[in-house]
Design an enzyme around this catalytic site. Sequence first.
Site, PDB file in Angstrom:
ATOM      1  N   GLY A 160     120.153  68.054  35.153  1.00  0.00           N
ATOM      2  CA  GLY A 160     119.299  68.731  34.185  1.00  0.00           C
ATOM      3  C   GLY A 160     118.077  69.360  34.838  1.00  0.00           C
ATOM      4  O   GLY A 160     118.124  69.825  35.971  1.00  0.00           O
ATOM      5  N   LYS A 198     104.725  58.119  24.265  1.00  0.00           N
ATOM      6  CA  LYS A 198     105.981  58.856  24.301  1.00  0.00           C
ATOM      7  C   LYS A 198     106.377  59.197  22.875  1.00  0.00           C
ATOM      8  O   LYS A 198     105.942  58.536  21.913  1.00  0.00           O
ATOM      9  CB  LYS A 198     107.088  58.008  24.952  1.00  0.00           C
ATOM     10  CG  LYS A 198     108.171  58.825  25.625  1.00  0.00           C
ATOM     11  CD  LYS A 198     107.708  59.403  26.959  1.00  0.00           C
ATOM     12  CE  LYS A 198     108.852  60.074  27.693  1.00  0.00           C
ATOM     13  NZ  LYS A 198     108.425  60.568  29.011  1.00  0.00           N
ATOM     14  N   GLY A 231     123.377  63.392  36.915  1.00  0.00           N
ATOM     15  CA  GLY A 231     122.547  64.199  36.026  1.00  0.00           C
ATOM     16  C   GLY A 231     122.029  65.433  36.726  1.00  0.00           C
ATOM     17  O   GLY A 231     121.383  65.339  37.773  1.00  0.00           O
ATOM     18  N   VAL A 238     115.463  68.150  36.181  1.00  0.00           N
ATOM     19  CA  VAL A 238     115.048  67.565  37.459  1.00  0.00           C
ATOM     20  C   VAL A 238     116.214  67.503  38.441  1.00  0.00           C
ATOM     21  O   VAL A 238     116.048  67.749  39.635  1.00  0.00           O
ATOM     22  CB  VAL A 238     114.455  66.158  37.251  1.00  0.00           C
ATOM     23  CG1 VAL A 238     114.078  65.536  38.593  1.00  0.00           C
ATOM     24  CG2 VAL A 238     113.240  66.209  36.340  1.00  0.00           C
TER      25      VAL A 238
END
Length: 354
Positions: A181, A79, A179, A183
Amino acid sequence: MKIDRLPCPTHETVLRCQDPASGLDAFIAVHDTTLGPGLGGCRMWHYESSDAALADVLRLSAGMTAKSALAGVPFGGGKAVIVGDPKTEKTPEKLRAFGRFVEHLQGGFITGEDVGMCPADMVIMSEETAFVVGRPDGRYASGDPSPVTAEGVVRCMAVAAHQTFGGDGLQGRRIAVQGLGHVGLPLVERLRAAGAEVIAADIDPAACARAAALGDRIVPTAHILDVDADIFAPCALGGVVNDETLLRLTARIVCGSANTQLARTDHATALAARGILYCPDYVVNAGGLISVAGEALRIEDAGWVGEKLDAAVATFGQLLTRARREKRTPLDIADRMVSEILGAARNRRLARAN
């Protein structure tokens, strides 16, 4: 370019990457390459400190090792994070500089889109390195992985709902989505198509407006944890389930796309003690990884991603069944399965070496 190799006993490689000319300050972490080179997205976020950014990249890269193992793709965990506000501080110069740092690892780390990034950013990075996936066009391009992630989440959520509530899975279920965003928005579209009622929250007013236009009920972000819901879907940043928030949850299931949703792994046990099923995030949200893995492997079979996603959903169902049978949390079972996969791979590698 300045590269500092940071000591870390849990990871194979941890780099702090700074480029004074562009102002780039980034971290790259490769956790485990037993199954293959580290593969994982690059996140850009306005971290409170360098220590917070480092802690995040270490958690996220370890999660990618587990995610790749259970998704059945030949990659390890990696990552990257770039420190800065993606809305105001992202520049082509920083992205190109980051691409040069990725190239420095010579294929040991392959990156793609994450929070604060989009496919267009991957194109800019790819001017400096070949080790980028999630590009919008090209022979093997996989594009935005977010819709595939959303598809995997909603399918795993339906499996969990069927095992918990019976009936038609998500039909008529009330789902609180935190959330909206890359996704979160495609997820709420799929949830509504499945017959669910969606209540959502996001810090971005524009994202809330788009969800409201779909018919979703919007609540302030501070209230989403208190919503009376059947399922809570964390789709923002990690650590949302902690000592304080887990006591506020009314949902019977926690299942979402965010990485590292638990502040500590023992919170899965704490949720179970309250009768709440925690669906391991690195199993549920593997769709995006599968999508970009196809690009990294240069798979031309149009059905490959779908087949891998089917297998990931089946694996999720199996670990829920095993967890119920063995009276353990699904996270415990998932972690055990990852250990078994990595252990077998290490044994094969040792046998070849001898």
